[in-house]
Write a protein that holds these residues in place. Structure first.
Motif, short mmCIF file in Angstrom:
data_model
loop_
_atom_site.label_atom_id
_atom_site.label_comp_id
_atom_site.label_asym_id
_atom_site.label_seq_id
_atom_site.Cartn_x
_atom_site.Cartn_y
_atom_site.Cartn_z
N VAL A 6 0.85 -1.20 0.03
CA VAL A 6 -0.04 0.01 0.12
C VAL A 6 0.92 1.18 -0.06
O VAL A 6 2.08 1.09 0.38
CB VAL A 6 -0.76 -0.03 1.29
N PHE A 7 0.38 2.35 -0.51
CA PHE A 7 1.12 3.59 -0.83
C PHE A 7 0.47 4.34 0.55
O PHE A 7 -0.36 4.78 0.66
CB PHE A 7 0.96 4.33 -1.98
N ILE A 20 -2.97 8.72 4.58
CA ILE A 20 -3.99 8.27 3.37
C ILE A 20 -3.10 6.75 3.01
O ILE A 20 -1.92 6.84 2.87
CB ILE A 20 -3.75 9.24 2.24
N TRP A 21 -4.07 6.13 2.93
CA TRP A 21 -3.58 4.69 2.25
C TRP A 21 -4.26 4.28 1.17
O TRP A 21 -5.63 4.72 0.75
CB TRP A 21 -4.11 3.39 3.02
N LYS A 22 -3.26 4.40 -0.15
CA LYS A 22 -4.05 4.17 -1.35
C LYS A 22 -3.00 3.40 -2.38
O LYS A 22 -2.27 2.85 -1.87
CB LYS A 22 -4.24 5.48 -2.17
N ASN A 23 -3.71 2.89 -3.37
CA ASN A 23 -2.97 1.85 -4.42
C ASN A 23 -2.56 0.76 -3.76
O ASN A 23 -1.41 0.67 -4.02
CB ASN A 23 -1.74 3.10 -5.15
N PHE A 24 -3.45 -0.09 -3.29
CA PHE A 24 -3.33 -1.28 -2.97
C PHE A 24 -2.72 -2.22 -4.00
O PHE A 24 -3.56 -2.14 -5.24
CB PHE A 24 -4.05 -2.08 -2.27
N LYS A 25 -1.59 -3.07 -4.22
CA LYS A 25 -1.07 -3.60 -5.22
C LYS A 25 -0.63 -5.34 -4.62
O LYS A 25 -0.25 -5.07 -3.77
CB LYS A 25 0.07 -3.29 -5.72
#
Length: 148
Positions: free
Chosen positions: A99-100, A109-114
C-alpha cells in the motif's frame, strides 16, 4: 478526501477454532486492522496473506511499525509498504500486498493497494485516518501475537 476512516487493531488468527482448513496449516496469529468496523484480513482473505503487524520477532515488529508511522522508508519500495504478507514466514519473496502511505498534515492516506510482485492493482481504498488515532492504532499492534 471523501471521509475520515476509523482504524483499530484487534488480535486475530488465520483460522477459526473449528475451521477444517487449519489442519496441517500454520494458524498465524496477528494484529488485524479494522477499518470502519471491517477486517482488512477478511477484505483481502482471498489472497491467502495475513497482516504484517503484531507477529514475528521484536525487531521485525518494530520495523513494521516504523514503516507504518513513516519513520523510515522501505529499502526498495520507498513509500509503499507491505501490509499483507506470507502467513508462514512473512517474507516478501513469497508475495505480498503493498500500500502507498502518505501523510498530509494531520491525515494519513492509504491508497493504491497492489498485489506484489506482479504490481497488480487491488481495488480497495483510499482510506483517510486522523494521525493521532492512526498512530495509536498502529502502536497498539506491537506484541499482539507475542514475540516469536
Amino acid at each position: 478526501m471523501d471521509k475520515i476512516n476509523c482504524l483499530e487493531s484487534r488480535p486475530s488468527s488465520r483460522y477459526d477454532d473449528y475451521d477444517p482448513e487449519q489442519d496441517g496449516n500454520k494458524n498465524t496469529k496477528f494484529a488485524d486492522l479494522i477499518i470502519d468496523g471491517r477486517s482488512l484480513y477478511q477484505m483481502l482473505k482471498k489472497y491467502d496473506l495475513v497482516p504484517c503487524l503484531g507477529w514475528g520477532s521484536e525487531e521485525n515488529q518494530r520495523q513494521m511499525i516504523d514503516y507504518f508511522l513513516l519513520k523510515q522508508p522501505h529499502p526498495y519500495m520507498y513509500f509503499r509498504y507491505p501490509i499483507m504478507v506470507c502467513p508462514w514466514c512473512g517474507d516478501e519473496d513469497c508475495g505480498f500486498i503493498s500500500v502507498f502511505i502518505e501523510r498530509e498534515g494531520d491525515i494519513v492516506i492509504w491508497k493504491n493497494f497492489k498485489l506484489e510482485p506482479e504490481y497488480k492493482p487491488i481495488h480497495l481504498g483510499p482510506f483517510y485516518f486522523r494521525w493521532r488515532d492512526y498512530e495509536s492504532a498502529i502502536n497498539k499492534t506491537f506484541g499482539t501475537a507475542g514475540i516469536q
